[in-house]
Design a protein around this motif. Structure first.
Motif, PDB file in Angstrom:
ATOM      1  N   GLY A   1      52.063  78.370  27.106  1.00  0.00           N
ATOM      2  CA  GLY A   1      52.290  79.573  27.900  1.00  0.00           C
ATOM      3  C   GLY A   1      51.607  80.824  27.379  1.00  0.00           C
ATOM      4  O   GLY A   1      50.856  80.781  26.401  1.00  0.00           O
ATOM      5  N   PHE A   2      51.891  81.956  28.062  1.00  0.00           N
ATOM      6  CA  PHE A   2      51.116  83.183  27.862  1.00  0.00           C
ATOM      7  C   PHE A   2      51.152  83.730  26.441  1.00  0.00           C
ATOM      8  O   PHE A   2      50.177  84.266  25.935  1.00  0.00           O
ATOM      9  CB  PHE A   2      51.594  84.260  28.852  1.00  0.00           C
ATOM     10  CG  PHE A   2      52.887  84.926  28.444  1.00  0.00           C
ATOM     11  CD1 PHE A   2      52.875  86.118  27.731  1.00  0.00           C
ATOM     12  CD2 PHE A   2      54.120  84.350  28.762  1.00  0.00           C
ATOM     13  CE1 PHE A   2      54.061  86.733  27.348  1.00  0.00           C
ATOM     14  CE2 PHE A   2      55.300  84.953  28.377  1.00  0.00           C
ATOM     15  CZ  PHE A   2      55.283  86.149  27.663  1.00  0.00           C
ATOM     16  N   SER A   3      52.304  83.574  25.770  1.00  0.00           N
ATOM     17  CA  SER A   3      52.453  84.246  24.477  1.00  0.00           C
ATOM     18  C   SER A   3      51.665  83.550  23.369  1.00  0.00           C
ATOM     19  O   SER A   3      51.416  84.143  22.319  1.00  0.00           O
ATOM     20  CB  SER A   3      53.934  84.338  24.102  1.00  0.00           C
ATOM     21  OG  SER A   3      54.458  83.027  24.011  1.00  0.00           O
TER      22      SER A   3
ATOM     23  N   LEU B   1      48.591  82.300  23.868  1.00  0.00           N
ATOM     24  CA  LEU B   1      47.149  82.407  24.118  1.00  0.00           C
ATOM     25  C   LEU B   1      46.596  83.751  23.647  1.00  0.00           C
ATOM     26  O   LEU B   1      47.030  84.813  24.119  1.00  0.00           O
ATOM     27  CB  LEU B   1      46.863  82.215  25.613  1.00  0.00           C
ATOM     28  CG  LEU B   1      47.214  80.814  26.141  1.00  0.00           C
ATOM     29  CD1 LEU B   1      47.148  80.786  27.669  1.00  0.00           C
ATOM     30  CD2 LEU B   1      46.274  79.759  25.561  1.00  0.00           C
TER      31      LEU B   1
ATOM     32  N   ASP C   1      43.197  86.431  22.799  1.00  0.00           N
ATOM     33  CA  ASP C   1      41.935  86.820  23.452  1.00  0.00           C
ATOM     34  C   ASP C   1      40.873  85.759  23.221  1.00  0.00           C
ATOM     35  O   ASP C   1      40.095  85.440  24.122  1.00  0.00           O
ATOM     36  CB  ASP C   1      41.422  88.144  22.872  1.00  0.00           C
ATOM     37  CG  ASP C   1      42.000  89.334  23.609  1.00  0.00           C
ATOM     38  OD1 ASP C   1      42.852  89.131  24.497  1.00  0.00           O
ATOM     39  OD2 ASP C   1      41.610  90.473  23.278  1.00  0.00           O
TER      40      ASP C   1
ATOM     41  N   TRP D   1      41.257  82.788  25.511  1.00  0.00           N
ATOM     42  CA  TRP D   1      40.828  83.116  26.878  1.00  0.00           C
ATOM     43  C   TRP D   1      39.304  83.200  26.963  1.00  0.00           C
ATOM     44  O   TRP D   1      38.690  82.664  27.899  1.00  0.00           O
ATOM     45  CB  TRP D   1      41.459  84.443  27.320  1.00  0.00           C
ATOM     46  CG  TRP D   1      42.887  84.299  27.750  1.00  0.00           C
ATOM     47  CD1 TRP D   1      44.002  84.585  27.023  1.00  0.00           C
ATOM     48  CD2 TRP D   1      43.358  83.805  29.011  1.00  0.00           C
ATOM     49  NE1 TRP D   1      45.135  84.311  27.748  1.00  0.00           N
ATOM     50  CE2 TRP D   1      44.782  83.827  28.971  1.00  0.00           C
ATOM     51  CE3 TRP D   1      42.730  83.350  30.162  1.00  0.00           C
ATOM     52  CZ2 TRP D   1      45.565  83.406  30.054  1.00  0.00           C
ATOM     53  CZ3 TRP D   1      43.532  82.930  31.242  1.00  0.00           C
ATOM     54  CH2 TRP D   1      44.919  82.966  31.175  1.00  0.00           C
TER      55      TRP D   1
ATOM     56  N   TRP E   1      51.634  75.834  33.408  1.00  0.00           N
ATOM     57  CA  TRP E   1      51.644  76.824  32.320  1.00  0.00           C
ATOM     58  C   TRP E   1      51.909  76.183  30.967  1.00  0.00           C
ATOM     59  O   TRP E   1      51.392  76.622  29.941  1.00  0.00           O
ATOM     60  CB  TRP E   1      52.631  77.954  32.614  1.00  0.00           C
ATOM     61  CG  TRP E   1      54.096  77.564  32.574  1.00  0.00           C
ATOM     62  CD1 TRP E   1      54.878  77.254  33.652  1.00  0.00           C
ATOM     63  CD2 TRP E   1      54.935  77.450  31.432  1.00  0.00           C
ATOM     64  NE1 TRP E   1      56.139  76.941  33.236  1.00  0.00           N
ATOM     65  CE2 TRP E   1      56.218  77.061  31.879  1.00  0.00           C
ATOM     66  CE3 TRP E   1      54.747  77.654  30.058  1.00  0.00           C
ATOM     67  CZ2 TRP E   1      57.293  76.847  31.018  1.00  0.00           C
ATOM     68  CZ3 TRP E   1      55.823  77.444  29.188  1.00  0.00           C
ATOM     69  CH2 TRP E   1      57.076  77.043  29.662  1.00  0.00           C
TER      70      TRP E   1
ATOM     71  N   MET F   1      47.202  76.872  30.943  1.00  0.00           N
ATOM     72  CA  MET F   1      47.126  78.160  31.652  1.00  0.00           C
ATOM     73  C   MET F   1      45.707  78.751  31.669  1.00  0.00           C
ATOM     74  O   MET F   1      45.179  79.109  32.727  1.00  0.00           O
ATOM     75  CB  MET F   1      48.102  79.155  31.035  1.00  0.00           C
ATOM     76  CG  MET F   1      48.162  80.480  31.768  1.00  0.00           C
ATOM     77  SD  MET F   1      49.239  81.647  30.924  1.00  0.00           S
ATOM     78  CE  MET F   1      50.839  81.204  31.562  1.00  0.00           C
ATOM     79  N   ALA F   2      45.075  78.849  30.502  1.00  0.00           N
ATOM     80  CA  ALA F   2      43.753  79.501  30.442  1.00  0.00           C
ATOM     81  C   ALA F   2      42.673  78.628  31.078  1.00  0.00           C
ATOM     82  O   ALA F   2      41.789  79.124  31.786  1.00  0.00           O
ATOM     83  CB  ALA F   2      43.394  79.815  28.989  1.00  0.00           C
TER      84      ALA F   2
END
Ligand SMILES: NC(=O)c1ccc[n+]([C@@H]2O[C@H](COP(=O)([O-])OP(=O)(O)OC[C@H]3O[C@@H](n4cnc5c(N)ncnc54)[C@H](OP(=O)(O)O)[C@@H]3O)[C@@H](O)[C@H]2O)c1
Length: 264
Positions: free
Chosen positions: A98-100, A102, A104, A107, A150, A154-155
């Protein structure tokens, strides 16, 4: 015209460039196009072994500007304009969670592998196709671009969604210039990285990679065919799309997923 559409696919006299054409899906596509009569050039970072070197080969890391420039120069010097461009380099590199999780860097790396090589190569090689009013460009995306998970990708999924959007826009820009641009979005395909990924998810359960894939996708609606694709099944679709039998097809995104994407 109607009769010629019913003939076997032939790509005699055509030159095809397949990025990432030494392994997995790209290798199967290169073999499919060569079997139909095309002269095939493959790219990868590592030269394939003797036993797997029937195509012309260009070594380059396509995540870099310099690597793309190397491919473009070698292609233009040796073949002029290509007729068929299969942009297959890509893959899942960023971790799940998930988002936390990943950063920079995750990405940027995902975009550098799954989006930017295609944009750069198209920018360099499309003018040659437009000049002769003929060419086919096929972008290898993923069902993840339409069905992001996710927990897993996700990326990667976002980078493939960007590729899908770019591909659609490009197709519509060049359709009246004689160039067809298509997207092919596989679901799970039994290539080496995918099998390793499934084995790692399966751990000590003893389940086969196909069973792990089925169980994973079951959590998100399931894969009606209950297995991954073989690389040759993706290559078969690409071979058709690249051929004159698909002359009226452009701008579309073809899922090849055993039914996994459940929306219409
Ligand atoms: N397998 C699946 O389940 C699946 C599902 C949906 C979509 N896809 C998509 O299908 C495409 C191919 O996947 P695959 O599973 O067939 O991959 P693969 O078996 O890992 O093959 C990747 C190919 O790309 C080359 N490559 C990797 N990184 C590169 C780089 N930085 N520069 C130049 N070449 C590079 C590899 O050779 P080197 O390592 O020698 O460079 C190899 O020839 C990808 O775009 C992937 O996202 C795969």
């Amino acid at each position: 015209m109607a009769n010629s559409l019913l003939q076997d696919i032939t790509l005699e006299g055509k030159t095809a460039l397949v990025t990432g054409g030494t392994k997995g899906i790209g290798k199967a596509i290169a073999e499919r196009l060569a079997r139909a009569g095309a002269t095939v050039v493959v790219t990868a970072r590592t030269r394939p072994s003797e036993a797997n070197s029937e195509h012309q080969f260009i070594a380059a890391d396509l995540t870099t500007v310099e690597g793309t420039a190397t491919v473009v120069k070698e292609v233009q010097d040796n073949f002029g304009a290509v007729d068929i461009l299969i942009e297959n380099v890509g893959g899942l590199r960023a971790p799940g969670g998930g988002f936390s999780v990943l950063t920079d860097e995750h990405w940027e790396n995902e975009l550098r592998l799954n989006l930017l090589p295609t944009i750069r190569l198209d920018r360099a090689l499309l003018p040659g196709m437009i000049a002769k009013k003929s060419g086919v460009v096929i972008h290898i995306s993923s069902i993840a671009g339409r069905m992001p998970l996710w927990e897993v990708n996700m990326a990667y999924a976002a980078s493939k969604a960007a590729l899908n959007s770019y591909s659609k826009a490009l197709a519509n820009e060049v359709a009246n210039k004689g160039v067809r641009v298509l997207t092919v979005s596989p679901g799970g395909v039994a290539t080496e990285p995918m099998i390793q990924f499934m084995e790692s998810l399966g751990g000590a359960s003893g389940a086969s990679p196909h069973e792990v894939y089925k169980n994973l996708v079951d959590r998100f609606g399931g894969v009606p065919m209950e297995r991954m694709a073989e690389p040759e099944e993706v290559a078969s679709l690409v071979g058709f799309l690249a051929s004159p039998a698909a002359a009226y097809l452009t701008s579309a995104n073809y899922m090849i997923d055993g039914g996994a994407v459940s929306v219409i």
